[in-house]
Design a protein around this motif. Structure first.
Motif, PDB file in Angstrom:
ATOM      1  N   TRP A  88      14.662   2.290   3.751  1.00  0.00           N
ATOM      2  CA  TRP A  88      14.561   3.349   4.748  1.00  0.00           C
ATOM      3  C   TRP A  88      14.202   2.806   6.128  1.00  0.00           C
ATOM      4  O   TRP A  88      13.706   1.689   6.271  1.00  0.00           O
ATOM      5  CB  TRP A  88      13.547   4.416   4.335  1.00  0.00           C
ATOM      6  CG  TRP A  88      12.178   3.945   3.935  1.00  0.00           C
ATOM      7  CD1 TRP A  88      11.712   3.824   2.646  1.00  0.00           C
ATOM      8  CD2 TRP A  88      11.082   3.555   4.788  1.00  0.00           C
ATOM      9  NE1 TRP A  88      10.399   3.378   2.669  1.00  0.00           N
ATOM     10  CE2 TRP A  88       9.989   3.212   3.961  1.00  0.00           C
ATOM     11  CE3 TRP A  88      10.910   3.460   6.170  1.00  0.00           C
ATOM     12  CZ2 TRP A  88       8.759   2.789   4.461  1.00  0.00           C
ATOM     13  CZ3 TRP A  88       9.685   3.033   6.680  1.00  0.00           C
ATOM     14  CH2 TRP A  88       8.630   2.706   5.827  1.00  0.00           C
ATOM     15  N   VAL A  89      14.484   3.634   7.122  1.00  0.00           N
ATOM     16  CA  VAL A  89      13.980   3.434   8.480  1.00  0.00           C
ATOM     17  C   VAL A  89      13.321   4.744   8.910  1.00  0.00           C
ATOM     18  O   VAL A  89      13.703   5.822   8.451  1.00  0.00           O
ATOM     19  CB  VAL A  89      15.076   3.036   9.506  1.00  0.00           C
ATOM     20  CG1 VAL A  89      15.680   1.698   9.161  1.00  0.00           C
ATOM     21  CG2 VAL A  89      16.135   4.103   9.625  1.00  0.00           C
ATOM     22  N   ILE A  90      12.313   4.635   9.749  1.00  0.00           N
ATOM     23  CA  ILE A  90      11.648   5.817  10.323  1.00  0.00           C
ATOM     24  C   ILE A  90      11.620   5.645  11.830  1.00  0.00           C
ATOM     25  O   ILE A  90      11.171   4.617  12.337  1.00  0.00           O
ATOM     26  CB  ILE A  90      10.209   5.990   9.794  1.00  0.00           C
ATOM     27  CG1 ILE A  90      10.220   6.390   8.325  1.00  0.00           C
ATOM     28  CG2 ILE A  90       9.452   7.036  10.626  1.00  0.00           C
ATOM     29  CD1 ILE A  90       8.841   6.586   7.725  1.00  0.00           C
ATOM     30  N   PHE A  91      12.116   6.658  12.531  1.00  0.00           N
ATOM     31  CA  PHE A  91      12.074   6.669  13.987  1.00  0.00           C
ATOM     32  C   PHE A  91      10.910   7.539  14.452  1.00  0.00           C
ATOM     33  O   PHE A  91      10.456   8.420  13.740  1.00  0.00           O
ATOM     34  CB  PHE A  91      13.387   7.208  14.547  1.00  0.00           C
ATOM     35  CG  PHE A  91      14.459   6.152  14.638  1.00  0.00           C
ATOM     36  CD1 PHE A  91      14.871   5.673  15.867  1.00  0.00           C
ATOM     37  CD2 PHE A  91      15.032   5.623  13.497  1.00  0.00           C
ATOM     38  CE1 PHE A  91      15.844   4.690  15.953  1.00  0.00           C
ATOM     39  CE2 PHE A  91      16.002   4.642  13.566  1.00  0.00           C
ATOM     40  CZ  PHE A  91      16.411   4.173  14.812  1.00  0.00           C
ATOM     41  N   ASN A  92      10.449   7.263  15.673  1.00  0.00           N
ATOM     42  CA  ASN A  92       9.334   7.965  16.298  1.00  0.00           C
ATOM     43  C   ASN A  92       8.018   7.604  15.591  1.00  0.00           C
ATOM     44  O   ASN A  92       7.323   8.453  15.029  1.00  0.00           O
ATOM     45  CB  ASN A  92       9.556   9.481  16.317  1.00  0.00           C
ATOM     46  CG  ASN A  92       8.719  10.173  17.371  1.00  0.00           C
ATOM     47  OD1 ASN A  92       8.015   9.537  18.146  1.00  0.00           O
ATOM     48  ND2 ASN A  92       8.786  11.488  17.393  1.00  0.00           N
ATOM     49  N   VAL A  93       7.701   6.326  15.664  1.00  0.00           N
ATOM     50  CA  VAL A  93       6.520   5.784  14.980  1.00  0.00           C
ATOM     51  C   VAL A  93       5.258   6.517  15.435  1.00  0.00           C
ATOM     52  O   VAL A  93       4.994   6.646  16.626  1.00  0.00           O
ATOM     53  CB  VAL A  93       6.398   4.261  15.220  1.00  0.00           C
ATOM     54  CG1 VAL A  93       5.118   3.711  14.608  1.00  0.00           C
ATOM     55  CG2 VAL A  93       7.611   3.538  14.653  1.00  0.00           C
ATOM     56  N   GLN A  94       4.517   6.997  14.461  1.00  0.00           N
ATOM     57  CA  GLN A  94       3.300   7.795  14.648  1.00  0.00           C
ATOM     58  C   GLN A  94       3.545   9.033  15.523  1.00  0.00           C
ATOM     59  O   GLN A  94       2.626   9.569  16.125  1.00  0.00           O
ATOM     60  CB  GLN A  94       2.153   6.954  15.215  1.00  0.00           C
ATOM     61  CG  GLN A  94       1.592   5.970  14.233  1.00  0.00           C
ATOM     62  CD  GLN A  94       0.227   5.475  14.647  1.00  0.00           C
ATOM     63  OE1 GLN A  94      -0.636   6.266  15.028  1.00  0.00           O
ATOM     64  NE2 GLN A  94       0.020   4.183  14.561  1.00  0.00           N
ATOM     65  N   GLU A  95       4.783   9.440  15.583  1.00  0.00           N
ATOM     66  CA  GLU A  95       5.167  10.655  16.316  1.00  0.00           C
ATOM     67  C   GLU A  95       4.674  10.625  17.769  1.00  0.00           C
ATOM     68  O   GLU A  95       4.184  11.608  18.310  1.00  0.00           O
ATOM     69  CB  GLU A  95       4.642  11.898  15.584  1.00  0.00           C
ATOM     70  CG  GLU A  95       5.436  13.127  15.863  1.00  0.00           C
ATOM     71  CD  GLU A  95       5.044  14.308  15.014  1.00  0.00           C
ATOM     72  OE1 GLU A  95       5.783  15.303  15.036  1.00  0.00           O
ATOM     73  OE2 GLU A  95       4.004  14.274  14.327  1.00  0.00           O
ATOM     74  N   THR A  96       4.823   9.466  18.412  1.00  0.00           N
ATOM     75  CA  THR A  96       4.376   9.318  19.794  1.00  0.00           C
ATOM     76  C   THR A  96       5.372   9.869  20.804  1.00  0.00           C
ATOM     77  O   THR A  96       5.022  10.075  21.958  1.00  0.00           O
ATOM     78  CB  THR A  96       4.070   7.844  20.128  1.00  0.00           C
ATOM     79  OG1 THR A  96       5.218   7.057  19.799  1.00  0.00           O
ATOM     80  CG2 THR A  96       2.862   7.351  19.352  1.00  0.00           C
ATOM     81  N   GLY A  97       6.605  10.102  20.382  1.00  0.00           N
ATOM     82  CA  GLY A  97       7.609  10.718  21.252  1.00  0.00           C
ATOM     83  C   GLY A  97       7.703  12.195  20.976  1.00  0.00           C
ATOM     84  O   GLY A  97       7.407  12.661  19.870  1.00  0.00           O
ATOM     85  N   TYR A  98       8.142  12.958  21.973  1.00  0.00           N
ATOM     86  CA  TYR A  98       8.238  14.408  21.826  1.00  0.00           C
ATOM     87  C   TYR A  98       9.673  14.778  21.449  1.00  0.00           C
ATOM     88  O   TYR A  98      10.461  15.225  22.282  1.00  0.00           O
ATOM     89  CB  TYR A  98       7.803  15.096  23.120  1.00  0.00           C
ATOM     90  CG  TYR A  98       7.569  16.578  22.973  1.00  0.00           C
ATOM     91  CD1 TYR A  98       6.521  17.060  22.222  1.00  0.00           C
ATOM     92  CD2 TYR A  98       8.417  17.501  23.581  1.00  0.00           C
ATOM     93  CE1 TYR A  98       6.303  18.420  22.070  1.00  0.00           C
ATOM     94  CE2 TYR A  98       8.210  18.859  23.443  1.00  0.00           C
ATOM     95  CZ  TYR A  98       7.162  19.303  22.689  1.00  0.00           C
ATOM     96  OH  TYR A  98       6.961  20.650  22.543  1.00  0.00           O
ATOM     97  N   TYR A  99      10.026  14.503  20.190  1.00  0.00           N
ATOM     98  CA  TYR A  99      11.365  14.829  19.704  1.00  0.00           C
ATOM     99  C   TYR A  99      11.352  14.886  18.180  1.00  0.00           C
ATOM    100  O   TYR A  99      10.472  14.334  17.529  1.00  0.00           O
ATOM    101  CB  TYR A  99      12.406  13.820  20.195  1.00  0.00           C
ATOM    102  CG  TYR A  99      12.135  12.363  19.882  1.00  0.00           C
ATOM    103  CD1 TYR A  99      12.618  11.773  18.711  1.00  0.00           C
ATOM    104  CD2 TYR A  99      11.425  11.564  20.767  1.00  0.00           C
ATOM    105  CE1 TYR A  99      12.390  10.432  18.435  1.00  0.00           C
ATOM    106  CE2 TYR A  99      11.198  10.212  20.499  1.00  0.00           C
ATOM    107  CZ  TYR A  99      11.683   9.657  19.333  1.00  0.00           C
ATOM    108  OH  TYR A  99      11.457   8.327  19.059  1.00  0.00           O
ATOM    109  N   ARG A 100      12.319  15.586  17.645  1.00  0.00           N
ATOM    110  CA  ARG A 100      12.516  15.637  16.201  1.00  0.00           C
ATOM    111  C   ARG A 100      13.529  14.563  15.815  1.00  0.00           C
ATOM    112  O   ARG A 100      14.313  14.113  16.648  1.00  0.00           O
ATOM    113  CB  ARG A 100      13.037  17.002  15.765  1.00  0.00           C
ATOM    114  CG  ARG A 100      12.039  18.116  16.013  1.00  0.00           C
ATOM    115  CD  ARG A 100      12.351  19.350  15.199  1.00  0.00           C
ATOM    116  NE  ARG A 100      11.397  20.400  15.498  1.00  0.00           N
ATOM    117  CZ  ARG A 100      10.153  20.433  15.024  1.00  0.00           C
ATOM    118  NH1 ARG A 100       9.721  19.486  14.232  1.00  0.00           N
ATOM    119  NH2 ARG A 100       9.336  21.420  15.343  1.00  0.00           N
TER     120      ARG A 100
END
Length: 198
Positions: A88-100
């Motif tokens: 897997w890959v996960i984007f927006n590490v620790q949800e630091t960006g304001y996007y889904r």
């Protein structure tokens, strides 16, 4: 900052990995829970989006600085040097960006498999993000509820507050939706909505 301050909304980033998984096409569009078919808004919404990501092999959730930027002029970019399609890959590490973030089905399934096997390999903020994104994308018709419910099934092992709070907040919408339906009695009696996670 103009793309964030002078236009409405925020983006959903779509990450579609190649068949072998080693690259991904990343696109953006405005996220809407409900699209109005009668809307006359012809504006193309694009943002400068800071993209951070981690992979199953590295699982480094400490690097939240952007690895790449999706600019307001990019309709898509390609990210290379990703692991093969079994990881897997996960984007927006620790949800630091304001996007889904929305992924291809294979990556979603890999994330679900990881959550069920050992959810602690994914940072708690990203576990909450995955739940919030999956349930809101399902609500917007961009992801199946079947996949979303399969994702939250891991919660019976979850001991952290934030993923649970996120799930319960989103499930409240589903509960409200069913409360105006004839099947609500069976739902209420059997607790069917929460049976999948408890």
């Amino acid at each position: 900052m103009e793309t964030w301050t002078l236009q409405m909304g925020y983006p959903v980033i779509k990450v579609i990995r190649s068949a072998d998984g080693t690259s991904a096409t990343v696109t953006q569009e405005r996220f809407l829970l409900r699209k109005d078919a009668k809307s006359t808004d012809a504006q193309v919404y694009r943002w400068w989006v800071p993209l951070s990501y981690t992979t199953q092999a590295t699982a480094d959730f400490s690097k939240t600085a952007p690895s790449r930027w999706l600019s307001k002029t990019d309709s898509k970019i390609t990210i290379r040097s990703l692991p093969d399609s079994r990881q897997w890959v996960i984007f927006n590490v620790q949800e630091t960006g304001y996007y889904r973030v929305n992924y291809d089905d294979n990556n979603w399934e890999l994330l679900i498999k990881q959550l069920k096997a050992d959810h602690t390999k994914i940072h708690v903020n990203n576990r909450a993000q995955l739940i919030d994104d999956a349930l809101n994308l399902a609500r917007a018709g961009q992801l199946s509820y079947s996949l979303s419910m399969n994702l939250i099934a891991y919660l019976k092992k979850e001991t952290s507050y934030v993923p649970w709070a996120t799930a319960l907040d989103n499930l409240a919408y589903i509960h409200k939706l069913f409360s105006h339906n004839g099947a609500y009695g069976a739902l209420k009696v059997n607790g069917a909505l929460f049976h999948c996670i408890i």
